[in-house]
Design a protein around this motif. Structure first.
Motif, PDB file in Angstrom:
ATOM      1  N   ILE A  62       0.866  -1.180   0.000  1.00 39.91           N
ATOM      2  CA  ILE A  62       0.000   0.000   0.000  1.00 39.91           C
ATOM      3  C   ILE A  62       0.902   1.228   0.000  1.00 39.91           C
ATOM      4  CG2 ILE A  62      -1.782   1.312   1.220  1.00 39.91           C
ATOM      5  CD1 ILE A  62      -2.563  -1.370   2.598  1.00 39.91           C
ATOM      6  N   ARG A  63       0.660   2.142  -0.939  1.00 43.90           N
ATOM      7  CA  ARG A  63       1.432   3.382  -0.958  1.00 43.90           C
ATOM      8  C   ARG A  63       0.581   4.534  -1.493  1.00 43.90           C
ATOM      9  NH1 ARG A  63       5.313   0.286  -4.804  1.00 43.90           N
ATOM     10  NH2 ARG A  63       4.277   0.537  -6.793  1.00 43.90           N
ATOM     11  N   ARG A  64       0.897   5.699  -0.973  1.00 42.66           N
ATOM     12  CA  ARG A  64       0.213   6.935  -1.332  1.00 42.66           C
ATOM     13  C   ARG A  64      -1.300   6.840  -1.121  1.00 42.66           C
ATOM     14  NH1 ARG A  64       3.742   6.117  -5.461  1.00 42.66           N
ATOM     15  NH2 ARG A  64       2.087   5.836  -7.005  1.00 42.66           N
ATOM     16  N   ALA A  65      -1.679   6.699   0.149  1.00 44.32           N
ATOM     17  CA  ALA A  65      -3.098   6.688   0.530  1.00 44.32           C
ATOM     18  C   ALA A  65      -3.404   7.985   1.267  1.00 44.32           C
ATOM     19  CB  ALA A  65      -3.407   5.488   1.415  1.00 44.32           C
ATOM     20  N   ARG A  66      -4.578   8.531   1.040  1.00 42.41           N
ATOM     21  CA  ARG A  66      -4.991   9.777   1.704  1.00 42.41           C
ATOM     22  C   ARG A  66      -6.412   9.597   2.218  1.00 42.41           C
ATOM     23  NH1 ARG A  66      -3.934  15.291   2.065  1.00 42.41           N
ATOM     24  NH2 ARG A  66      -2.059  15.150   0.808  1.00 42.41           N
ATOM     25  N   PHE A  67      -6.578   9.939   3.488  1.00 45.15           N
ATOM     26  CA  PHE A  67      -7.888   9.948   4.130  1.00 45.15           C
ATOM     27  C   PHE A  67      -8.165  11.390   4.511  1.00 45.15           C
ATOM     28  CE2 PHE A  67      -6.335   5.698   4.493  1.00 45.15           C
ATOM     29  CZ  PHE A  67      -7.458   4.894   4.379  1.00 45.15           C
ATOM     30  N   ARG A  68      -9.222  11.976   3.932  1.00 39.33           N
ATOM     31  CA  ARG A  68      -9.494  13.401   4.119  1.00 39.33           C
ATOM     32  C   ARG A  68     -10.961  13.604   4.514  1.00 39.33           C
ATOM     33  NH1 ARG A  68      -8.987  15.923  -1.312  1.00 39.33           N
ATOM     34  NH2 ARG A  68      -6.798  15.497  -1.033  1.00 39.33           N
ATOM     35  N   ASN A  69     -11.157  14.469   5.509  1.00 38.70           N
ATOM     36  CA  ASN A  69     -12.513  14.841   5.954  1.00 38.70           C
ATOM     37  C   ASN A  69     -13.319  13.620   6.400  1.00 38.70           C
ATOM     38  OD1 ASN A  69     -11.946  17.520   5.316  1.00 38.70           O
ATOM     39  ND2 ASN A  69     -12.760  17.306   3.250  1.00 38.70           N
ATOM     40  N   LEU A  70     -12.769  12.901   7.374  1.00 37.89           N
ATOM     41  CA  LEU A  70     -13.481  11.773   7.969  1.00 37.89           C
ATOM     42  C   LEU A  70     -13.918  12.163   9.372  1.00 37.89           C
ATOM     43  CD1 LEU A  70     -11.206   8.716   7.121  1.00 37.89           C
ATOM     44  CD2 LEU A  70     -13.037   9.714   5.763  1.00 37.89           C
ATOM     45  N   SER A  71     -15.084  11.719   9.762  1.00 41.51           N
ATOM     46  CA  SER A  71     -15.521  11.972  11.137  1.00 41.51           C
ATOM     47  C   SER A  71     -16.097  10.697  11.733  1.00 41.51           C
ATOM     48  CB  SER A  71     -16.552  13.104  11.190  1.00 41.51           C
ATOM     49  OG  SER A  71     -17.730  12.732  10.528  1.00 41.51           O
ATOM     50  N   LEU A  72     -15.748  10.477  12.981  1.00 38.45           N
ATOM     51  CA  LEU A  72     -16.270   9.360  13.759  1.00 38.45           C
ATOM     52  C   LEU A  72     -17.057   9.971  14.906  1.00 38.45           C
ATOM     53  CD1 LEU A  72     -16.349   6.307  14.370  1.00 38.45           C
ATOM     54  CD2 LEU A  72     -14.279   6.637  15.731  1.00 38.45           C
ATOM     55  N   SER A  73     -18.315   9.605  15.006  1.00 45.18           N
ATOM     56  CA  SER A  73     -19.162  10.161  16.063  1.00 45.18           C
ATOM     57  C   SER A  73     -19.845   9.025  16.804  1.00 45.18           C
ATOM     58  CB  SER A  73     -20.217  11.096  15.458  1.00 45.18           C
ATOM     59  OG  SER A  73     -21.060  10.366  14.581  1.00 45.18           O
ATOM     60  N   GLY A  74     -20.481   9.361  17.896  1.00 44.34           N
ATOM     61  CA  GLY A  74     -21.178   8.363  18.692  1.00 44.34           C
ATOM     62  C   GLY A  74     -20.546   8.243  20.059  1.00 44.34           C
ATOM     63  N   GLU A  75     -20.577   7.034  20.592  1.00 45.30           N
ATOM     64  CA  GLU A  75     -20.077   6.779  21.941  1.00 45.30           C
ATOM     65  C   GLU A  75     -18.609   6.380  21.907  1.00 45.30           C
ATOM     66  OE1 GLU A  75     -21.011   3.783  25.681  1.00 45.30           O
ATOM     67  OE2 GLU A  75     -22.420   3.897  24.012  1.00 45.30           O
ATOM     68  N   ALA A  76     -17.755   7.234  22.443  1.00 43.66           N
ATOM     69  CA  ALA A  76     -16.317   6.939  22.498  1.00 43.66           C
ATOM     70  C   ALA A  76     -16.058   5.873  23.559  1.00 43.66           C
ATOM     71  CB  ALA A  76     -15.533   8.203  22.820  1.00 43.66           C
ATOM     72  N   ARG A  77     -15.235   4.903  23.219  1.00 41.86           N
ATOM     73  CA  ARG A  77     -14.848   3.849  24.152  1.00 41.86           C
ATOM     74  C   ARG A  77     -13.327   3.776  24.146  1.00 41.86           C
ATOM     75  NH1 ARG A  77     -18.823   0.329  25.534  1.00 41.86           N
ATOM     76  NH2 ARG A  77     -20.813   0.706  24.534  1.00 41.86           N
ATOM     77  N   PRO A  78     -12.692   3.870  25.305  1.00 47.72           N
ATOM     78  CA  PRO A  78     -11.225   3.820  25.344  1.00 47.72           C
ATOM     79  C   PRO A  78     -10.691   2.575  24.639  1.00 47.72           C
ATOM     80  CG  PRO A  78     -12.111   4.381  27.495  1.00 47.72           C
ATOM     81  CD  PRO A  78     -13.284   3.991  26.633  1.00 47.72           C
ATOM     82  N   GLY A  79      -9.709   2.777  23.779  1.00 50.79           N
ATOM     83  CA  GLY A  79      -9.093   1.660  23.070  1.00 50.79           C
ATOM     84  C   GLY A  79      -9.852   1.181  21.853  1.00 50.79           C
TER      85      GLY A  79
END
Length: 144
Positions: A62-79
């Motif tokens: 895998i080379r030259r990957a870009r992740f842009r404008n991502l959001s994770l919402s909801g209930e945060a759980r440690p780890g």
């Protein structure tokens, strides 16, 4: 379930990958029936691999990957919901991965040296880029 599971095998090369404008709800663990199972379910996994179905028993690259404008919402759980990048030895690594404007339960990520990032093995050039934050309330193309 890992929403972004990129596991090339059989010497496959995945390059110039772009994932952008995606919102993920962290309640996908509910479909598993057990909230503790989310601890081992990455949001993103970039992991060249070999499995029993492959004819050529060699991981990919895998080379030259870009992740842009991502959001994770909801209930945060440690780890939970790590971003896991694990390259294999030799030519089967993961390189030049850029994250830009990643919102983690309402907080913009500022360093790949801390959770949720797990960078292991033959992985290089993993970084965060400064970008324009997506305006709150703006929709992704899939929602328009």
């Amino acid at each position: 379930m890992t929403p972004f599971l990129i596991e090339p095998g059989e010497d496959m090369i995945i390059e110039d990958l772009l994932v952008e404008n995606v919102a993920v709800s962290a309640d996908y663990w509910r479909h598993l029936g057990n909230p503790s199972q989310s601890r081992n379910r990455p949001l993103i996994a970039l992991h060249p691999t070999v499995n029993q179905y492959m004819h050529t028993k060699a991981p990919g690259t895998i080379r030259r990957a870009r992740f842009r404008n991502l959001s994770l919402s909801g209930e945060a759980r440690p780890g939970s919901y790590p971003i896991w990048i694990h390259g294999k030895p030799g030519k089967h690594g993961v390189s030049d991965v850029t994250f830009e404007n990643i919102s983690w339960f309402g907080t913009t990520l500022t360093s790949t040296d801390q959770p949720p990032f797990r960078i292991e093995g033959n992985s290089s050039g993993v970084r965060l880029a400064k970008g324009k934050p997506r305006r709150s309330g703006s929709s992704s193309p899939a929602q328009r």
